[in-house]
Design a protein around this motif. Sequence first.
Motif, PDB file in Angstrom:
ATOM      1  N   HIS A  90      56.291   6.673  -9.457  1.00  0.00           N
ATOM      2  CA  HIS A  90      56.354   7.921 -10.222  1.00  0.00           C
ATOM      3  C   HIS A  90      56.304   7.663 -11.727  1.00  0.00           C
ATOM      4  CE1 HIS A  90      60.690   6.817 -10.231  1.00  0.00           C
ATOM      5  NE2 HIS A  90      60.724   7.474 -11.387  1.00  0.00           N
ATOM      6  N   VAL A  91      56.638   6.448 -12.141  1.00  0.00           N
ATOM      7  CA  VAL A  91      56.506   6.078 -13.549  1.00  0.00           C
ATOM      8  C   VAL A  91      55.075   5.615 -13.826  1.00  0.00           C
ATOM      9  CG1 VAL A  91      57.296   4.508 -15.364  1.00  0.00           C
ATOM     10  CG2 VAL A  91      58.934   5.470 -13.727  1.00  0.00           C
ATOM     11  N   TYR A  92      54.518   4.845 -12.908  1.00  0.00           N
ATOM     12  CA  TYR A  92      53.168   4.298 -13.110  1.00  0.00           C
ATOM     13  C   TYR A  92      52.129   5.404 -13.305  1.00  0.00           C
ATOM     14  CZ  TYR A  92      48.815   1.797 -12.368  1.00  0.00           C
ATOM     15  OH  TYR A  92      47.545   1.301 -12.521  1.00  0.00           O
ATOM     16  N   VAL A  93      52.230   6.488 -12.544  1.00  0.00           N
ATOM     17  CA  VAL A  93      51.207   7.534 -12.642  1.00  0.00           C
ATOM     18  C   VAL A  93      51.284   8.310 -13.952  1.00  0.00           C
ATOM     19  CG1 VAL A  93      50.956   7.813 -10.153  1.00  0.00           C
ATOM     20  CG2 VAL A  93      52.641   9.209 -11.375  1.00  0.00           C
ATOM     21  N   THR A  94      52.332   8.086 -14.745  1.00  0.00           N
ATOM     22  CA  THR A  94      52.392   8.736 -16.058  1.00  0.00           C
ATOM     23  C   THR A  94      51.612   7.956 -17.109  1.00  0.00           C
ATOM     24  OG1 THR A  94      54.432   7.601 -16.744  1.00  0.00           O
ATOM     25  CG2 THR A  94      54.669   9.679 -15.519  1.00  0.00           C
ATOM     26  N   ARG A  95      51.154   6.768 -16.766  1.00  0.00           N
ATOM     27  CA  ARG A  95      50.357   5.970 -17.703  1.00  0.00           C
ATOM     28  C   ARG A  95      48.998   6.636 -17.899  1.00  0.00           C
ATOM     29  NH1 ARG A  95      51.840   0.736 -18.922  1.00  0.00           N
ATOM     30  NH2 ARG A  95      53.760   0.007 -17.917  1.00  0.00           N
ATOM     31  N   ARG A  96      48.695   7.010 -19.110  1.00  0.00           N
ATOM     32  CA  ARG A  96      47.444   7.701 -19.418  1.00  0.00           C
ATOM     33  C   ARG A  96      46.750   7.021 -20.589  1.00  0.00           C
ATOM     34  NH1 ARG A  96      45.819  12.148 -15.990  1.00  0.00           N
ATOM     35  NH2 ARG A  96      47.660  12.595 -14.720  1.00  0.00           N
ATOM     36  N   ARG A  97      45.449   7.167 -20.649  1.00  0.00           N
ATOM     37  CA  ARG A  97      44.681   6.698 -21.791  1.00  0.00           C
ATOM     38  C   ARG A  97      44.765   7.719 -22.916  1.00  0.00           C
ATOM     39  NH1 ARG A  97      38.798   4.954 -19.740  1.00  0.00           N
ATOM     40  NH2 ARG A  97      38.514   7.209 -20.051  1.00  0.00           N
ATOM     41  N   ASP A  98      44.208   7.370 -24.055  1.00  0.00           N
ATOM     42  CA  ASP A  98      44.231   8.288 -25.200  1.00  0.00           C
ATOM     43  C   ASP A  98      43.480   9.587 -24.915  1.00  0.00           C
ATOM     44  OD1 ASP A  98      45.691   6.456 -26.629  1.00  0.00           O
ATOM     45  OD2 ASP A  98      43.963   5.629 -27.711  1.00  0.00           O
ATOM     46  N   ASP A  99      42.501   9.534 -24.008  1.00  0.00           N
ATOM     47  CA  ASP A  99      41.752  10.755 -23.684  1.00  0.00           C
ATOM     48  C   ASP A  99      42.449  11.608 -22.628  1.00  0.00           C
ATOM     49  OD1 ASP A  99      41.377   9.253 -21.411  1.00  0.00           O
ATOM     50  OD2 ASP A  99      39.194   9.081 -21.598  1.00  0.00           O
ATOM     51  N   GLY A 100      43.658  11.184 -22.204  1.00  0.00           N
ATOM     52  CA  GLY A 100      44.430  11.959 -21.252  1.00  0.00           C
ATOM     53  C   GLY A 100      44.175  11.627 -19.796  1.00  0.00           C
ATOM     54  N   LEU A 101      43.171  10.790 -19.510  1.00  0.00           N
ATOM     55  CA  LEU A 101      42.865  10.422 -18.132  1.00  0.00           C
ATOM     56  C   LEU A 101      43.786   9.296 -17.662  1.00  0.00           C
ATOM     57  CD1 LEU A 101      38.963  10.460 -18.286  1.00  0.00           C
ATOM     58  CD2 LEU A 101      40.484  12.246 -17.386  1.00  0.00           C
ATOM     59  N   PHE A 102      43.855   9.129 -16.352  1.00  0.00           N
ATOM     60  CA  PHE A 102      44.689   8.070 -15.798  1.00  0.00           C
ATOM     61  C   PHE A 102      44.309   6.717 -16.386  1.00  0.00           C
ATOM     62  CE2 PHE A 102      45.312  10.952 -12.053  1.00  0.00           C
ATOM     63  CZ  PHE A 102      46.710  10.932 -12.046  1.00  0.00           C
ATOM     64  N   ASP A 119      44.949   4.005 -14.705  1.00  0.00           N
ATOM     65  CA  ASP A 119      44.506   3.281 -13.530  1.00  0.00           C
ATOM     66  C   ASP A 119      43.041   3.588 -13.233  1.00  0.00           C
ATOM     67  OD1 ASP A 119      45.689   1.812 -10.897  1.00  0.00           O
ATOM     68  OD2 ASP A 119      44.123   3.247 -10.335  1.00  0.00           O
ATOM     69  N   ASN A 120      42.244   2.546 -13.091  1.00  0.00           N
ATOM     70  CA  ASN A 120      40.803   2.724 -12.929  1.00  0.00           C
ATOM     71  C   ASN A 120      40.445   3.487 -11.661  1.00  0.00           C
ATOM     72  OD1 ASN A 120      37.920   2.032 -13.586  1.00  0.00           O
ATOM     73  ND2 ASN A 120      38.100   0.968 -11.628  1.00  0.00           N
ATOM     74  N   TRP A 121      41.102   3.176 -10.548  1.00  0.00           N
ATOM     75  CA  TRP A 121      40.738   3.807  -9.285  1.00  0.00           C
ATOM     76  C   TRP A 121      41.189   5.266  -9.245  1.00  0.00           C
ATOM     77  CZ3 TRP A 121      37.120   4.248  -6.332  1.00  0.00           C
ATOM     78  CH2 TRP A 121      37.171   4.455  -4.966  1.00  0.00           C
ATOM     79  N   LEU A 122      42.352   5.557  -9.787  1.00  0.00           N
ATOM     80  CA  LEU A 122      42.768   6.954  -9.913  1.00  0.00           C
ATOM     81  C   LEU A 122      41.800   7.714 -10.814  1.00  0.00           C
ATOM     82  CD1 LEU A 122      46.656   6.612 -10.307  1.00  0.00           C
ATOM     83  CD2 LEU A 122      45.416   7.489  -8.321  1.00  0.00           C
ATOM     84  N   ARG A 123      41.312   7.029 -11.837  1.00  0.00           N
ATOM     85  CA  ARG A 123      40.404   7.673 -12.787  1.00  0.00           C
ATOM     86  C   ARG A 123      39.040   7.966 -12.156  1.00  0.00           C
ATOM     87  NH1 ARG A 123      41.185   4.231 -16.355  1.00  0.00           N
ATOM     88  NH2 ARG A 123      39.177   3.132 -16.432  1.00  0.00           N
ATOM     89  N   VAL A 124      38.592   7.105 -11.227  1.00  0.00           N
ATOM     90  CA  VAL A 124      37.338   7.381 -10.512  1.00  0.00           C
ATOM     91  C   VAL A 124      37.448   8.714  -9.780  1.00  0.00           C
ATOM     92  CG1 VAL A 124      35.886   6.664  -8.576  1.00  0.00           C
ATOM     93  CG2 VAL A 124      36.604   4.983 -10.275  1.00  0.00           C
ATOM     94  N   HIS A 125      38.569   8.914  -9.097  1.00  0.00           N
ATOM     95  CA  HIS A 125      38.787  10.184  -8.395  1.00  0.00           C
ATOM     96  C   HIS A 125      38.877  11.337  -9.388  1.00  0.00           C
ATOM     97  CE1 HIS A 125      39.538   8.747  -4.234  1.00  0.00           C
ATOM     98  NE2 HIS A 125      39.864   7.625  -4.859  1.00  0.00           N
ATOM     99  N   GLU A 126      39.580  11.110 -10.493  1.00  0.00           N
ATOM    100  CA  GLU A 126      39.756  12.157 -11.491  1.00  0.00           C
ATOM    101  C   GLU A 126      38.412  12.569 -12.092  1.00  0.00           C
ATOM    102  OE1 GLU A 126      43.239  12.991 -14.750  1.00  0.00           O
ATOM    103  OE2 GLU A 126      42.307  11.010 -14.760  1.00  0.00           O
ATOM    104  N   HIS A 127      37.534  11.613 -12.343  1.00  0.00           N
ATOM    105  CA  HIS A 127      36.211  11.916 -12.890  1.00  0.00           C
ATOM    106  C   HIS A 127      35.397  12.793 -11.950  1.00  0.00           C
ATOM    107  CE1 HIS A 127      35.877   9.956 -16.724  1.00  0.00           C
ATOM    108  NE2 HIS A 127      36.240   8.771 -16.256  1.00  0.00           N
ATOM    109  N   THR A 139      44.966   0.415  -7.700  1.00  0.00           N
ATOM    110  CA  THR A 139      44.851  -1.042  -7.753  1.00  0.00           C
ATOM    111  C   THR A 139      45.398  -1.645  -9.041  1.00  0.00           C
ATOM    112  OG1 THR A 139      42.574  -0.738  -8.525  1.00  0.00           O
ATOM    113  CG2 THR A 139      42.901  -1.120  -6.174  1.00  0.00           C
ATOM    114  N   GLY A 140      45.349  -0.886 -10.134  1.00  0.00           N
ATOM    115  CA  GLY A 140      45.863  -1.413 -11.396  1.00  0.00           C
ATOM    116  C   GLY A 140      47.355  -1.631 -11.397  1.00  0.00           C
TER     117      GLY A 140
END
Length: 264
Positions: A158-170, A172-180, A147-148
């Motif tokens: 394929h470029v958007y999914v390379t966006r990561r936070r400093d902690d290495g997680l996605f 994107d909030n919704w991708l990060r929910v799945h990752e968590h 959604t982000g």
Amino acid sequence: MSVGNDEVQAFSLAQRPDLTEAFVSLDVDWPAFIESSPLLVYWGLDVHHRYQFILLDRDTPVARAAALPIHWNGDPYTLPVRGWDGIVEQSLTDTHRGATLNTLCALEVGVSNEHAGRGLSRVALTALRDEATRMGFEHLIVPVRPTGKADYPDEPIHVYVTRRRDDGLFADNWLRVHEHLGARMIGLCPTAMTISAPIYRWRQWTDLPFDRSGTVAVPGAIAPVMVNHHLDFAVYVEPNVWMEHTLTNFSRPSSSHPSGGNAQ
């Protein structure tokens, strides 16, 4: 079953068919141009109601998880390139031909607008994952709608999914929910959902003028809408991200599969 806490419970529509109308009418915040698929609503809910879950907080519907089963060999390259749309078609085909339905695919995890911000999407996903394990599925996959990406509609997926936070997680909030929850990205589906409609319908959905041909950024859309005034038509092609959740303690039941060909 209880999930998250003792007050929130998840039921399949096979267990609680009386909640079907509440499931369908739950006020989930989807963009107006993404309309419910009659195929999912009228076929999926009927034939595969055991894989549609609704969460109740006491007696109040607060979230839902819609899923369909398919046969999948575990190779990401064999997943439908059309993602969401492709899964619906494959589930219908695999069910009709009596294939071993070894994979559950979540097509929506939605939270009621009145109960957003409570972490219920994670609760619903956890319930779906646990039930997929209990029912003997080998895989749980999701064509995730990031959604982000609505903030970056012109950026390739394929470029958007390379966006990561400093902690290495996605990022994107919704991708990060799945990752968590332990899910991992296994591929992309650049054409996960296609919505084609006359320009007047897009004006109704968005309140935008759509007065020129070309690409138009639409609020809530994660890719631009392509407009052709000569044809009086506009097309939206949405990319998604394939994520796979690990199913713990997998063991095949004594029968070939708990769902057989046609789940009831």
